[in-house]
Design a protein around this motif. Structure first.
Motif, short mmCIF file in Angstrom:
data_model
loop_
_atom_site.label_atom_id
_atom_site.label_comp_id
_atom_site.label_asym_id
_atom_site.label_seq_id
_atom_site.Cartn_x
_atom_site.Cartn_y
_atom_site.Cartn_z
N GLU A 159 -14.50 -5.49 26.13
CA GLU A 159 -14.20 -4.35 25.26
C GLU A 159 -15.04 -4.46 23.99
O GLU A 159 -15.61 -3.48 23.50
N TRP A 160 -15.16 -5.68 23.49
CA TRP A 160 -15.91 -5.89 22.26
C TRP A 160 -17.40 -5.67 22.47
O TRP A 160 -18.11 -5.21 21.58
N ILE A 161 -17.87 -5.99 23.66
CA ILE A 161 -19.28 -5.73 23.99
C ILE A 161 -19.58 -4.24 23.88
O ILE A 161 -20.62 -3.85 23.33
N VAL A 162 -18.67 -3.42 24.36
CA VAL A 162 -18.86 -1.97 24.23
C VAL A 162 -18.89 -1.58 22.76
O VAL A 162 -19.74 -0.80 22.32
N THR A 163 -17.97 -2.15 21.99
CA THR A 163 -17.91 -1.83 20.57
C THR A 163 -19.21 -2.19 19.86
O THR A 163 -19.76 -1.40 19.09
#
Lengths: 240, 240
Positions: free
Chosen positions: A150-154
DNA sequence: CGCCAATTTGAGGACCGTCAACGAGAGTGG
DNA sequence: CCACTCTCGTTGACGGTCCTCAAATTGGCG
């Protein structure tokens, strides 16, 4: 009468565990009372100040811990000495890397925190004897993996403002009990740490925080205390 | 005489498994020959074309797979329909999400690939009966977690050129057998997919590739085939 | 050969980083 | 009580990196 909720079954488990945040967490939540007692005998509750390192990257730690209160940041230390925050952990998360002696990350208290420390050898033995425990730790690893992605997307696709909003949302939903719509919490991270985690600079973080404040999405008191009048509004900032 | 390497012990395992890339991978590498036979009876080797979806995000897949050849990309589908690649998987990795029926990601073949598909219910049963298997899958989850966090650092702190170099390095070290220093491989991703994975635009990716080419770090043939004359050189681009 | 998609290249602009100055609190000492 | 300092956070001006828009080029395939 419901015995399960009357406290009768709590007899036999260590006193220290009875009101522990992590009592029903990833590790302790699946142990038998005998195992819990065993682990309790060999564990140590420890207060750690903000900024204190719990596990050093590259060291051979012989301990695991549970977070009882506070926030822990997971950092990667670059060859040039710079820190990069790659994740946050909240009570009652488990901290440590099963199976591998050497830690690939350093874990550092972001706020003053309380942790419950116990020997690696003991838990490793329990893991091999207790499929439930193995499964529970596996589950936490998969949850952390989801969070990391999820953080990679962010980090990959969002603007500075959306990144800051994402972090506020992450903290708001993990660090504090929330009412129906409004939420208030203390930031566990300094501006420098936020910048670090988001791949931004302090100045940009500061600017985006004031943007969010001026647009009414958040209120800021004392630099650290944040009020989110409407969580839906904050979420709309992220998916935009 | 060393029986373990003579092939005698391979008697009793399915013919299809004997030369399989994933035979000693995360799942099959820890199964008993009986379990392997059982799994083999219920598994299906499937060729999938590039771009074909293996698991859809949000769907309730009743299958797991092993990658026997090719590259699989893990994508997050945004509410607005946009794709974001959050990870790559290579043979002989395991694809699937134990314990949870609903996938949080979609898995899509990046290249033409071969996968070995088997029913979720069967493997779930084997997991609960085989601590070794649970442990092995747990291990893969932790490795993926490390990789994801490594990627967070890449996305957060590195420049466009370093990001492209990082991806080339990732592919070079996973997709192909390498000689001492020089390495050649086919890119499993189009420029658009690379841009997606790196949080950049196609144009920027293209520009950085030509920069790397002009500085002699890589050679490019046919858009897709890359030659790295000196891997150390490539690594120096990353840590810089 | 001609079309089509993918990639490359170019020009201009937006966003965010860099550098610098300023302000707010906390702790110290006079 | 106030001056001083130190850290942390905010604000402003400017420049660079990367995005946007547009056109040219390449290679694949009928």
């Amino acid at each position: 009468m419901d015995v399960a909720h009357s406290g009768v079954l709590e007899v036999g488990i260590p006193v220290a565990c009875r009101s522990c945040q992590a009592r029903h967490g990833v590790v302790c939540g699946v142990l038998s009372s005998g195992q819990l007692k065993d682990l309790g005998r060999h564990s140590l509750r420890r207060k750690v100040d903000a900024g204190c390192e719990i596990i050093a990257q590259g060291s051979e730690s012989s301990f695991y811990s549970n977070i009882m209160s506070g926030v822990v940041k997971l950092c990667k230390v670059m060859p040039d000495g710079r820190h990069e925050i790659v994740g946050l952990q909240f009570a009652p998360d488990f901290v440590g890397r099963p199976f591998v002696r050497e830690s690939t990350l350093s874990a550092e208290a972001a706020t003053d925190a309380e942790i419950c420390v116990f020997p690696r050898s003991l838990l490793d033995r329990m893991i091999s004897e207790t499929p439930e425990l193995q499964r529970s730790l596996h589950d936490q690893a998969l949850k952390e993996l989801d969070a990391a992605r999820e953080w990679i997307v962010t980090l990959g696709r969002r603007t500075a403002e959306e990144k800051v909003a994402s972090l506020l949302h992450l903290i708001a939903t993990h660090a504090e009990p929330q009412t129906a719509t409004s939420t208030a919490f203390d930031l566990p991270l300094s501006r420098a740490e936020i910048a670090d985690f988001l791949g931004l600079t302090i100045e940009t973080v500061s600017r985006q925080m004031t943007r969010l404040r001026k647009s009414g999405v958040i209120r800021i008191e004392n630099f650290r205390h944040i009020i989110v009048p409407d969580m839906d509004e904050l979420e709309r900032m992220i998916s935009a």
